[in-house]
Design a protein around this motif. Structure first.
Motif, PDB file in Angstrom:
ATOM      1  N   VAL A 162       1.345  -1.475   0.138  1.00 36.84           N
ATOM      2  CA  VAL A 162       0.464   0.015  -0.025  1.00 36.84           C
ATOM      3  C   VAL A 162       1.119   1.374  -0.027  1.00 36.84           C
ATOM      4  CG1 VAL A 162      -1.851   1.039   1.264  1.00 36.84           C
ATOM      5  CG2 VAL A 162      -1.863  -1.224   0.532  1.00 36.84           C
ATOM      6  N   SER A 163       1.878   1.106   0.562  1.00 30.74           N
ATOM      7  CA  SER A 163       2.524   2.905   1.296  1.00 30.74           C
ATOM      8  C   SER A 163       3.688   2.508  -0.226  1.00 30.74           C
ATOM      9  CB  SER A 163       3.167   1.934   2.038  1.00 30.74           C
ATOM     10  OG  SER A 163       3.134   2.362   3.103  1.00 30.74           O
ATOM     11  N   GLY A 164       4.259   1.707  -1.254  1.00 31.86           N
ATOM     12  CA  GLY A 164       5.086   1.789  -2.361  1.00 31.86           C
ATOM     13  C   GLY A 164       4.638   2.409  -3.492  1.00 31.86           C
ATOM     14  N   ALA A 165       2.875   1.447  -3.504  1.00 37.22           N
ATOM     15  CA  ALA A 165       1.884   1.239  -4.610  1.00 37.22           C
ATOM     16  C   ALA A 165       2.690   3.287  -5.503  1.00 37.22           C
ATOM     17  CB  ALA A 165       1.116   1.833  -4.207  1.00 37.22           C
ATOM     18  N   PHE A 166       2.692   3.202  -6.398  1.00 39.62           N
ATOM     19  CA  PHE A 166       3.080   4.392  -7.135  1.00 39.62           C
ATOM     20  C   PHE A 166       4.280   5.417  -6.543  1.00 39.62           C
ATOM     21  CE2 PHE A 166      -1.049   1.802  -9.184  1.00 39.62           C
ATOM     22  CZ  PHE A 166      -0.752   1.857  -9.739  1.00 39.62           C
ATOM     23  N   LEU A 167       4.701   5.571  -5.408  1.00 38.69           N
ATOM     24  CA  LEU A 167       5.337   6.286  -4.685  1.00 38.69           C
ATOM     25  C   LEU A 167       6.142   7.428  -6.034  1.00 38.69           C
ATOM     26  CD1 LEU A 167       8.543   4.509  -4.656  1.00 38.69           C
ATOM     27  CD2 LEU A 167       7.459   3.876  -2.627  1.00 38.69           C
ATOM     28  N   TRP A 168       6.690   6.488  -6.766  1.00 39.41           N
ATOM     29  CA  TRP A 168       7.367   7.466  -8.050  1.00 39.41           C
ATOM     30  C   TRP A 168       6.326   8.564  -8.717  1.00 39.41           C
ATOM     31  CZ3 TRP A 168       5.926   2.209  -8.258  1.00 39.41           C
ATOM     32  CH2 TRP A 168       5.514   2.460  -9.334  1.00 39.41           C
ATOM     33  N   VAL A 169       5.339   8.145  -8.247  1.00 36.96           N
ATOM     34  CA  VAL A 169       4.803   9.152  -9.501  1.00 36.96           C
ATOM     35  C   VAL A 169       4.801  11.042  -8.727  1.00 36.96           C
ATOM     36  CG1 VAL A 169       1.563   9.469 -10.310  1.00 36.96           C
ATOM     37  CG2 VAL A 169       3.167   7.062 -10.602  1.00 36.96           C
ATOM     38  N   PRO A 170       3.650  10.830  -7.604  1.00 38.77           N
ATOM     39  CA  PRO A 170       3.505  12.345  -7.357  1.00 38.77           C
ATOM     40  C   PRO A 170       5.153  12.940  -7.360  1.00 38.77           C
ATOM     41  CG  PRO A 170       3.115  10.982  -5.158  1.00 38.77           C
ATOM     42  CD  PRO A 170       3.476   9.835  -6.409  1.00 38.77           C
ATOM     43  N   SER A 171       4.941  14.265  -7.923  1.00 39.57           N
ATOM     44  CA  SER A 171       5.834  15.464  -7.998  1.00 39.57           C
ATOM     45  C   SER A 171       7.172  15.654  -7.225  1.00 39.57           C
ATOM     46  CB  SER A 171       5.596  16.680  -8.459  1.00 39.57           C
ATOM     47  OG  SER A 171       6.734  17.568  -8.704  1.00 39.57           O
ATOM     48  N   VAL A 172       8.108  15.262  -6.840  1.00 37.97           N
ATOM     49  CA  VAL A 172       9.487  15.301  -5.874  1.00 37.97           C
ATOM     50  C   VAL A 172       9.030  16.883  -5.264  1.00 37.97           C
ATOM     51  CG1 VAL A 172      11.537  15.996  -4.936  1.00 37.97           C
ATOM     52  CG2 VAL A 172      11.048  14.233  -6.478  1.00 37.97           C
ATOM     53  N   TRP A 173       8.391  17.172  -3.747  1.00 41.15           N
ATOM     54  CA  TRP A 173       8.979  18.676  -4.033  1.00 41.15           C
ATOM     55  C   TRP A 173       9.806  19.427  -2.732  1.00 41.15           C
ATOM     56  CZ3 TRP A 173       6.526  20.660   1.348  1.00 41.15           C
ATOM     57  CH2 TRP A 173       6.133  19.394   2.733  1.00 41.15           C
ATOM     58  N   TYR A 174       9.120  20.738  -2.062  1.00 40.39           N
ATOM     59  CA  TYR A 174      10.664  21.624  -1.944  1.00 40.39           C
ATOM     60  C   TYR A 174      11.142  20.618  -0.337  1.00 40.39           C
ATOM     61  CZ  TYR A 174      12.660  25.033   1.295  1.00 40.39           C
ATOM     62  OH  TYR A 174      13.905  25.979   1.643  1.00 40.39           O
ATOM     63  N   ASP A 175      10.312  20.048   0.028  1.00 45.34           N
ATOM     64  CA  ASP A 175      11.072  19.427   2.073  1.00 45.34           C
ATOM     65  C   ASP A 175      11.750  18.082   1.085  1.00 45.34           C
ATOM     66  OD1 ASP A 175      10.158  21.227   3.880  1.00 45.34           O
ATOM     67  OD2 ASP A 175       9.258  19.509   4.036  1.00 45.34           O
ATOM     68  N   GLU A 176      11.035  17.268   0.184  1.00 48.53           N
ATOM     69  CA  GLU A 176      11.965  15.902  -0.434  1.00 48.53           C
ATOM     70  C   GLU A 176      13.436  16.713  -0.981  1.00 48.53           C
ATOM     71  OE1 GLU A 176       9.564  12.910  -0.902  1.00 48.53           O
ATOM     72  OE2 GLU A 176       9.405  14.462  -2.209  1.00 48.53           O
ATOM     73  N   VAL A 514      -5.675   6.913  -2.492  1.00 46.63           N
ATOM     74  CA  VAL A 514      -4.919   7.437  -4.336  1.00 46.63           C
ATOM     75  C   VAL A 514      -4.471   8.452  -4.097  1.00 46.63           C
ATOM     76  CG1 VAL A 514      -6.444   7.264  -6.189  1.00 46.63           C
ATOM     77  CG2 VAL A 514      -6.535   5.613  -4.914  1.00 46.63           C
ATOM     78  N   ALA A 515      -5.103   9.642  -3.658  1.00 44.63           N
ATOM     79  CA  ALA A 515      -5.306  10.808  -4.263  1.00 44.63           C
ATOM     80  C   ALA A 515      -3.579  11.643  -3.722  1.00 44.63           C
ATOM     81  CB  ALA A 515      -5.902  12.069  -3.562  1.00 44.63           C
ATOM     82  N   GLN A 516      -2.873  10.694  -3.187  1.00 36.96           N
ATOM     83  CA  GLN A 516      -1.722  11.015  -2.343  1.00 36.96           C
ATOM     84  C   GLN A 516      -0.902  10.454  -3.121  1.00 36.96           C
ATOM     85  OE1 GLN A 516      -1.353   8.903   1.494  1.00 36.96           O
ATOM     86  NE2 GLN A 516      -2.068  10.523   2.254  1.00 36.96           N
ATOM     87  N   ARG A 517      -1.524  10.021  -4.383  1.00 41.67           N
ATOM     88  CA  ARG A 517      -0.483   8.989  -5.638  1.00 41.67           C
ATOM     89  C   ARG A 517      -0.777  10.078  -7.492  1.00 41.67           C
ATOM     90  NH1 ARG A 517      -0.422   6.467  -0.601  1.00 41.67           N
ATOM     91  NH2 ARG A 517       1.588   5.156  -0.589  1.00 41.67           N
ATOM     92  N   LEU A 518      -1.522  11.508  -7.268  1.00 39.92           N
ATOM     93  CA  LEU A 518      -1.795  11.631  -7.945  1.00 39.92           C
ATOM     94  C   LEU A 518      -0.354  12.615  -8.514  1.00 39.92           C
ATOM     95  CD1 LEU A 518      -5.001  13.202  -7.631  1.00 39.92           C
ATOM     96  CD2 LEU A 518      -4.203  10.704  -9.353  1.00 39.92           C
ATOM     97  N   PRO A 519       0.414  13.566  -9.361  1.00 42.15           N
ATOM     98  CA  PRO A 519       1.039  13.810  -9.737  1.00 42.15           C
ATOM     99  C   PRO A 519       1.523  15.020  -9.224  1.00 42.15           C
ATOM    100  CG  PRO A 519       0.335  13.084 -12.580  1.00 42.15           C
ATOM    101  CD  PRO A 519      -1.181  12.675 -10.327  1.00 42.15           C
ATOM    102  N   GLU A 520       0.654  15.996  -8.727  1.00 47.52           N
ATOM    103  CA  GLU A 520       0.723  17.123  -8.095  1.00 47.52           C
ATOM    104  C   GLU A 520      -0.081  16.840  -6.666  1.00 47.52           C
ATOM    105  OE1 GLU A 520      -1.154  20.213 -10.251  1.00 47.52           O
ATOM    106  OE2 GLU A 520      -0.062  19.898 -12.059  1.00 47.52           O
ATOM    107  N   ALA A 521       0.597  15.586  -5.972  1.00 49.59           N
ATOM    108  CA  ALA A 521      -0.313  15.894  -4.352  1.00 49.59           C
ATOM    109  C   ALA A 521       0.603  16.076  -3.167  1.00 49.59           C
ATOM    110  CB  ALA A 521      -0.140  13.495  -4.174  1.00 49.59           C
ATOM    111  N   LYS A 522       1.629  16.841  -3.870  1.00 50.94           N
ATOM    112  CA  LYS A 522       3.182  16.963  -2.677  1.00 50.94           C
ATOM    113  C   LYS A 522       3.015  18.688  -2.470  1.00 50.94           C
ATOM    114  CE  LYS A 522       5.177  12.923  -1.833  1.00 50.94           C
ATOM    115  NZ  LYS A 522       4.672  13.201  -0.953  1.00 50.94           N
TER     116      LYS A 522
END
Length: 708
Positions: A162-176, A514-522
């Motif tokens: 569950v945690s690893g599903a599509f974790l590469w999809v959201p864009s990296v953001w400032y903190d990351e 699901v919303a947390q895995r979208l491209p602009e989630a972060k």
């Protein structure tokens, strides 16, 4: 021979704990219609026998069996040294039953008490001492070690998926991006940086540095450790819950844990929150073992090492040590009856104080260094009416108030159920105290774990400076998950009913996950889209084209520039000239770089064929940069408006005779004419828009707030 009164061992009644479907019927010798046996003390009609109390405890807190943990040898010795008042001291010497008898009793059906007769040897031994057989260490419904390990692994794998599903999809953001720029510099450069900023994350950056040395950097490898930590944490909750309550409650708690939106968010975040939560669970599990081990030293040594390491990873974990202190005080107060037990309690409590003191002393230098950098959290808002909503929803159920209205009431009911069961057991004269044979109880562990860190941050924010942020208390999520599981298992009981309840919770949590895995989630970051755009445009250019880039402001972070996009996606910008760059952050010992005014770098810009501008859509550099580049013959050929970001492509325009013009004008179709005035600020850029940092005009838009 005169019959002795029915004896009770330190673990309680000789009868196995009741399970689902069994009725709490007192033994035949305790029924009022049967005569009192010789030597048995007289009871008043209203008195409660130990068996009655056991039945009440079973109904209140252990409807599916006893905890998986067993009583330690030291505890059995302590209990035998101080027998209950109704027990004959001579009856405490009871021969051990054979391993065959133990196995057959443990594997009997949970719904039907074992009818196996004791062996002749055991019967003769019992008759000679006047004492019945010692009961099995586990109730018939308690699962074997193999099943407990298997279930913990399965729940952990589910949490990882569950945690690893599509974790590469959201864009990296400032903190990351802060993690990337810190962990990809040398250890010497990292040490230089943490002297002035981000000392609170120094240990985490060091671990990520080693990880990137091993696997390299990408958005996937940045977040994969967090997903692994959530998977491990889910399995560890099953193991921890099995030490405190029943195995079924523990399994349900592990599932509820990784379904929490805050936990699912941690699994896709390239920060230390998931690792901190895993350490918090492990530290609590070590405390539970240390309390039961009594005279062993190694659990306390492990506790000190984990505590110091955890605080180094994330300083707020020190609040868990305070919660453990409350837990130990609570536990000690329930175990002061009896001289032998009081002495053992004092010994264990003293061991905890020594371990906690050593851990606090070891973490103190880091805490002082972090305090000197307190300006880093100056963005945190003071405690206000909005804080209640953050605690209720954002802290564990991010942007899912429906799930919050399910989770918090379940947790409150769980507290009531455990409190009632603990009170009934505390009144029993035949019990050493505590649901798990004198060890810590779930109530004693979970309530301080959940309440003390929150209360500490809120009080400190009111007295000193704002410190509370919902994500900073993510490590308390396991406590709420354990409490939520109690009423689900205690009330529903049947497996299919429990499965339906967990499925409903999963369905309510699914939209958030699901919303947390979208491209602009972060934080509405579109950095990955910017990087893809740059890479695509460069791939379409003629071979040999000299590309350059100007990194303008980035949304919500006035001290950084959009160069953080290059930090997050370096491949897209490989080979490009950074026109404004002065000194990278790694060389100047800071988090971010220093830049030159564009007016001082026009000679560098003049060497490029194509220049890309990446700027915030609020603090917009488009007009000023266009005005500066126009005399060099650059005009805007394309413009893209993405979420929070404007990207412009400048290309040198040639005349019919092939020469570059002396001055070019930016097309009005692409640039707002109000932004084409020459720059006047010290950086050679246009003045900030009203409401942006550095502006003296009244804001025309609401001030941005930090990400949850």
């Amino acid at each position: 021979m005169t019959d002795l009164p029915r004896a009770h061992s330190a673990r309680g009644s000789d009868e196995p704990s009741l399970t689902a479907g069994e009725s709490a019927v007192p033994p035949a010798s305790d029924r009022p219609d049967e005569p009192r046996r010789p030597g048995e003390p007289e009871r008043s009609p209203g008195a409660s026998s130990p068996a009655d109390l056991d039945a009440a405890i079973t109904r209140a807190t252990q409807v599916f069996g006893t905890p998986d943990a067993t009583t330690s040898a030291d505890e059995r010795k302590d209990a035998s040294a101080s027998p209950p008042a109704h027990e004959n001291p001579a009856s405490t010497s009871t021969p051990e039953i054979s391993s065959h008898e133990t196995s057959s009793r443990e594997t009997s059906s949970p719904a039907t008490p074992s009818t196996e007769s004791p062996s002749p040897e055991t019967s003769s031994a019992a008759a000679s001492t006047g004492t019945p057989r010692r009961p099995s260490k586990r109730s018939p419904s308690a699962p074997g070690r193999g099943r407990r390990v298997r279930d913990a692994i399965l729940v952990g794998l589910a949490g990882l998926i569950v945690s690893g599903a599509f974790l590469w999809v959201p864009s990296v953001w400032y903190d990351e991006a802060a993690t990337v720029t810190s962990a990809t510099r040398s250890f010497g450069q990292l040490w230089q940086m943490v002297q002035s900023v981000d000392a609170v994350h120094a240990a985490y950056y060091s671990l990520m540095h080693l990880w990137f040395d091993l696997v390299g950097y990408s958005p996937l490898t940045l977040r994969l450790p967090s997903a692994i930590c959530i998977g491990l944490a889910s399995g560890f909750i099953v193991w921890l819950g099995g030490r405190l309550v029943t195995h079924r409650i523990a399994v349900v708690a592990g599932i509820l844990f990784f379904l929490m939106p805050r936990v699912a968010w941690m699994g896709t975040e390239g920060r230390s929150f998931a690792l901190t939560t895993l350490i918090a669970i492990t530290l609590t599990l070590v405390l539970v073992y240390a309390v039961r081990s009594r005279r062993r030293v190694w659990p306390w040594v492990a506790y000190v090492i984990l505590a110091v390491g955890g605080v180094a990873i994330f300083a707020y974990l020190a609040l868990l040590l305070a919660a453990h202190g409350v837990t130990m005080v609570w536990w000690a107060l329930t175990r002061l009856r009896g001289k032998a037990r009081a002495a053992n309690t004092a010994r264990v409590f003293g061991s905890f104080l020594v371990a906690a003191g050593i851990a606090a002393a070891g973490a103190l230098p880091l805490v002082l260094a972090i305090r000197a950098q307190a300006k880093q959290v100056s963005w945190i808002a003071p405690i206000s009416d909005a804080t209640r909503g953050q605690i209720f929803t954002t802290q564990f159920f991010t942007e899912n108030p429906v799930l919050a209205w399910i989770g918090w009431p379940l947790g409150a009911i769980g507290v009531l159920i455990l409190a009632w069961g603990g009170w009934v057991r505390f009144r029993s004269p035949a019990k050493p105290g505590g649901i798990a044979g004198g060890g810590l109880t779930l109530l004693q562990v979970a309530v301080p774990w959940l309440v003390v860190p929150l209360s500490g941050l809120v009080v400190a924010s009111e007295i000193f400076s704002p410190l509370y942020s919902p994500r900073y208390l993510a490590f308390t999520a396991p406590a709420l998950a354990l409490l939520m599981a109690v009423p689900i298992v205690a009330v529903l009981r049947k497996k299919w009913q429990i499965a339906i309840a967990v499925t409903v919770i999963a369905a309510v949590a699914a939209p958030s996950i699901v919303a947390q895995r979208l491209p602009e989630a972060k934080d509405n970051s579109a950095w990955s889209q910017v990087a893809d755009l740059i890479a695509r445009e460069r791939a379409a250019e003629t071979v040999g084209t000299k590309d350059a880039v100007i990194f303008g402001p980035v949304r919500r972070h006035p001290t950084a520039t959009s160069r953080v996009i290059e930090v997050a996606y370096p491949d897209a910008f490989a080979g490009m000239t950074d026109i404004n760059l002065d000194t990278p952050g790694a060389l100047r010992g800071t988090l971010w770089e220093s830049i030159h005014p564009l007016s001082e770098r026009l000679d560098v810009a003049n060497e490029a064929d194509v220049i890309y501008l990446i700027t915030s859509n609020k603090r917009d550099w488009r007009g000023g940069v266009a005005a500066r580049l126009a005399p060099l013959g650059f005009s805007i050929t394309e413009q893209w408006k993405l979420t929070g970001v404007n990207v412009l492509r400048f290309e040198r325009v040639t005349t019919d005779d092939g020469d570059a013009p002396t001055r070019g004008a930016p097309p009005e179709d692409y640039v707002d004419p109000s932004l084409t005035t020459p720059p006047t600020d010290p950086f050679g850029m246009p003045t900030p828009l009203p409401g942006e940092p550095g502006s003296t005009s009244a804001p025309t838009v609401p001030a941005p707030t930090p990400a949850p």
